[in-house]
Motif scaffolding. Structure first.
Motif: not given
Length: 241
Positions: A86, A90, A181-182, A185, A189
């Motif tokens: 992970v 990133r 990005y968050e 994810m 995820l």
């Protein structure tokens, strides 16, 4: 004299020189500045020399984009991986955003679907992303299929760079890439490896990531197993539900 020297050198050297000069013009002045006349003048050769290597301006721009992006992808490929897939995902995101913001004209070319679709370097870049996503899947951290994860990350990464490039540098929100990005994810995820019996999708995705490497299976068995796992990952509720 310069023309004679350029033509007298090896064909590969002359072509490399043309691409190098065109790339410099692209970085300094943008795609509109990359004309055969301007490139020839900057390279110290006559315009007809350019046409011995490239059919037109678009072919030259394709070569410039391919060369620059291939160099970037090679750097991504050689980047060391850690024990945390992970975290490596990133790192790849940050490299992608950094490359795009540092090379706006070039990124604009690569983001053009008509160019990117036929670019070997772009295909290699996507393969690097697929490999990184597969490592996340094998760790049991994906709650969607590998394909969906790759497409979401790729779309978000391209979109965030193009959005930032459309905004004057002094007005850009530096936290936007992090927020994007968050958000991605959170959609792909799980907070922890989801390998419990009721976590059908995560189990299927994780097993799908390692199935091609199982040595005890024949090629036919691997293909059949992969097909079953693809179905399970796409339809976690079961058949007919």
């Amino acid at each position: 004299m310069a023309e004679a020297k350029a033509v007298g050198g090896s064909r590969n050297e002359t072509q490399a020189r043309i691409v190098e000069v065109a790339a410099q013009l692209l970085r300094d002045k943008g795609a509109t500045a990359v004309t055969t006349r301007a490139v020839a003048q900057a390279a110290g050769m006559q315009a007809p020399t350019i046409y011995r290597f490239f059919e037109d301006k678009n072919a030259l721009l394709d070569a410039v984009a391919e060369h620059a992006f291939a160099t970037y992808v090679a750097g991504k490929t050689l980047a060391e991986t850690s024990s945390d897939p992970v975290a490596d995902l990133r790192v790849g995101w940050d490299m992608h955003v950094g490359f795009g913001l540092a090379n706006p004209a070039l990124f604009g070319l690569l983001a053009d679907p008509s160019r990117g679709a036929r670019s070997p370097a772009a295909a290699a870049g996507l393969e690097v992303l697929r490999i990184r996503v597969r490592r996340v899947a094998a760790a049991g951290r994906l709650q969607v299929t590998e394909r969906r994860a790759v497409e979401l990350i790729h779309a978000a990464g391209t979109g965030i760079v193009l959005t930032l490039l459309s905004i004057p540098q002094e007005e850009r929100d530096p936290g936007l890439p992090e927020a994007m990005y968050e958000a991605v994810m959170r959609s792909i995820l799980s907070d922890a490896p989801m390998l419990l019996p009721d976590s059908t999708t995560a189990v299927a995705v994780a097993f799908r990531a390692v199935a091609p490497n199982l040595p005890m299976l024949t090629d036919t068995e691997r293909a059949l197993l992969s097909e079953w796992l693809d179905r399970a990952g796409d339809n976690p509720a079961g058949p007919g539900k």
